[in-house]
Design an enzyme around this catalytic site. Structure first.
Site, PDB file in Angstrom:
ATOM      1  N   SER A 103      13.158  -8.559 -10.058  1.00 32.98           N
ATOM      2  CA  SER A 103      14.548  -8.726  -9.606  1.00 32.98           C
ATOM      3  C   SER A 103      14.924 -10.206  -9.548  1.00 32.98           C
ATOM      4  CB  SER A 103      14.744  -8.071  -8.233  1.00 32.98           C
ATOM      5  OG  SER A 103      14.538  -6.687  -8.287  1.00 32.98           O
ATOM      6  N   THR A 126      12.625  -3.900  -0.240  1.00 35.38           N
ATOM      7  CA  THR A 126      11.713  -5.038  -0.335  1.00 35.38           C
ATOM      8  C   THR A 126      11.723  -5.832   0.970  1.00 35.38           C
ATOM      9  OG1 THR A 126      12.271  -5.144  -2.693  1.00 35.38           O
ATOM     10  CG2 THR A 126      11.070  -7.015  -1.753  1.00 35.38           C
ATOM     11  N   SER A 154      17.291  -5.670  -5.424  1.00 30.67           N
ATOM     12  CA  SER A 154      16.034  -4.948  -5.190  1.00 30.67           C
ATOM     13  C   SER A 154      16.163  -3.553  -5.771  1.00 30.67           C
ATOM     14  CB  SER A 154      15.729  -4.866  -3.686  1.00 30.67           C
ATOM     15  OG  SER A 154      14.679  -3.961  -3.414  1.00 30.67           O
ATOM     16  N   GLN A 155      15.242  -3.172  -6.640  1.00 34.50           N
ATOM     17  CA  GLN A 155      15.312  -1.836  -7.214  1.00 34.50           C
ATOM     18  C   GLN A 155      15.147  -0.768  -6.139  1.00 34.50           C
ATOM     19  OE1 GLN A 155      13.594  -0.979 -11.131  1.00 34.50           O
ATOM     20  NE2 GLN A 155      12.486   0.695 -10.186  1.00 34.50           N
ATOM     21  N   SER A 156      14.163  -0.955  -5.254  1.00 30.22           N
ATOM     22  CA  SER A 156      13.904   0.044  -4.209  1.00 30.22           C
ATOM     23  C   SER A 156      14.894  -0.044  -3.068  1.00 30.22           C
ATOM     24  CB  SER A 156      12.489  -0.133  -3.657  1.00 30.22           C
ATOM     25  OG  SER A 156      12.384  -1.362  -2.940  1.00 30.22           O
ATOM     26  N   CYS A 170       0.852  -1.195   0.000  1.00 29.66           N
ATOM     27  CA  CYS A 170       0.000   0.000   0.000  1.00 29.66           C
ATOM     28  C   CYS A 170       0.890   1.248   0.000  1.00 29.66           C
ATOM     29  CB  CYS A 170      -0.910   0.015   1.222  1.00 29.66           C
ATOM     30  SG  CYS A 170      -2.014  -1.406   1.350  1.00 29.66           S
TER      31      CYS A 170
END
Length: 464
Positions: free
Chosen positions: A374, A423, A418-420, A2
């Site tokens: 990923s 995760t 992980s792109q962010s 969310c």
């Protein structure tokens, strides 16, 4: 998954319409995190205005500006104000009005909460609160947070503890909750105040007009000592105009992702695990840690200045982020390798790994751990890694890796993708591997993200 967003302004006049537009703008930037329902709450004369709507953010916007709020109300100016917002991906409970955030402690809205993550012991908490007379209206795990806050507030009031602290109530709530989560909470008992907490889910704090670059940290073994000026301000009417109020002019933005912060400011703080931030009615805030001062290394923190532009992380000319990622792969690859490839001697320089290369090449095996796209990138490159290094490579889905409590050893090298860099399942796997002494490498896109901070070394990619 969310999206959480909050906008706070102190001694910074904004109309109700601007505040609502800011909250909706933040939600639109987070809509990829959930589009089943959306909602927001803003302070209004001691009783918050709460809007909830199933559907996407546009549905919420239409319901607010479609005549529900009179024009006279929209033009009213607030000098100090706190507002929270949420866009939901339905996990606990269906797509209904009752399950939409903000979730409340009771029909009186004493405590309102927006939450991202999962409370794993919410059923147990819910049963205990029902025994104490609390009634639940939703099927969400979030509702227990608001009701727990009300329960602890009433408990402290009965115990006659003196001046009740919003931060102490939220810390008590967090001690009961299990799981990976982040949430923001406002209360009618603490006007113009807000508490946010991060544990396993991403949360970013942005600053606008921040006067002090050093962020103070309050530890569990310390009693908060306020300067006399601030003590006096605690009893000043927070709605007073700047002419008669000594409050600092400042705005704060809280979001689950940096793309919701960028339209407002580039000065941010990436919250760490178990950080609790309390914004007080005087426009100041403090970062609370559960440790004692001697247990925690850094006694102050400073904001980070984002180098990226909003255009780099927006959809641009594409309809979806997926299409953007597909068509920008050549550019992303060029950006990632720029300055790292020497075409004269055919070598690649990865500065983040240089100091630990000797350990990496002696590894018994590589374990690549990731989720989603990923994970698929790890599958695609596994054969290449084995061919180039002669070392076996295992690819693990983060959630499955943790379900099995997969054993790792000191001579393993674990690679977290992980792109962010935030995760939740991948972070849990990282904590698991660090306990065994494995070398941990991060491959992430976000500078100062949790995985980037907690791994032994790593590589930043340059996806835009």
């Amino acid at each position: 998954m969310c999206g959480i967003f909050a906008f706070l302004n102190y001694a910074s006049p904004n109309t109700a319409k601007i505040i609502l537009e800011n909250l909706l703008m933040g939600l639109r930037k987070l809509e990829y995190r959930g589009y089943d329902s959306a909602g927001l709450a803003l302070e209004w004369c001691g009783s918050p205005l709460v809007f909830r709507q199933t559907g996407n953010v546009s549905c919420l916007e239409k319901s607010i500006f479609g005549g529900v709020v009179p024009e006279k109300v929209l033009e009213e100016v607030f000098f100090n104000h706190v507002g929270i917002a949420h866009t939901r991906w339905a996990t606990h409970g269906g797509i209904t009005h009752a399950n939409t955030h903000p979730q409340t402690s009771s029909p009186k809205n004493e405590f309102l909460v927006v939450h991202n993550g999962i409370i794993t012991n919410y059923t147990t908490i819910k049963l205990e609160l029902e025994k104490r007379g609390f009634e639940f209206d939703s099927q969400t795990d979030t509702e227990v947070i608001a009701k727990l806050a009300l329960y602890f507030y009433e408990t402290e009031r009965k115990e006659n503890v003196g001046r009740i602290s919003f931060a102490s109530i939220i810390r008590r709530v967090s001690k009961v909750l299990n799981g990976a989560y982040a949430f923001a909470c406002i209360s009618t008992f603490f006007p113009h105040e807000m508490c946010i907490i991060k544990r396993g889910s991403p949360l970013i704090l942005g600053f606008k007009h921040l006067q002090d670059s050093n962020i103070p940290i309050m530890f569990s073994d310390e009693e908060e000592i306020l300067p006399e000026r601030i003590k006096n301000e605690l009893f000043v009417d927070p709605s007073a105009k700047p002419i008669t109020s000594p409050l600092p002019c400042v705005e704060y933005i809280v979001a689950s992702d940096v793309n919701a912060v960028l339209p407002f400011t580039k000065s941010v703080l990436y919250l760490e695990e178990d950080d609790l931030v309390h914004f007080s009615s005087n426009g100041l805030f403090k970062l609370h840690r559960p440790e004692t001062r001697s247990q925690y290394q850094n006694h102050q923190r400073a904001p980070t200045t984002l180098e990226m532009e909003l255009s780099e992380i927006s959809k641009g000319k594409f309809d979806t982020y997926m299409r953007k990622e597909i068509f920008e792969q050549p550019e992303s690859l060029s950006n990632t390798m720029r300055g790292r490839v020497n075409f004269d001697n055919f070598t690649i320089h990865l500065g983040g790994l240089r100091d630990l290369v000797d350990i990496i090449v002696r590894s018994r095996k590589f374990i690549m751990i990731a989720c989603g796209s990923s994970y698929h990138s790890a599958l695609a490159t596994r054969g290449f890694f084995e061919e180039m290094t002669g070392i076996p490579v295992v690819v693990e889905l983060s959630s499955d890796f943790m379900d099995r409590k997969t054993p790792t050893f000191r001579d393993d090298t674990c690679i977290f993708i992980s792109q962010s860099g935030e995760t939740a399942d991948t972070l849990s796997a990282l904590h698991h591997c660090k306990k065994s002494g494995s070398l941990c490498i991060g491959i992430v896109n976000t500078v100062a993200s949790a995985i980037a901070r907690q791994t032994d070394c790593g590589i930043y990619i340059s996806y835009s």
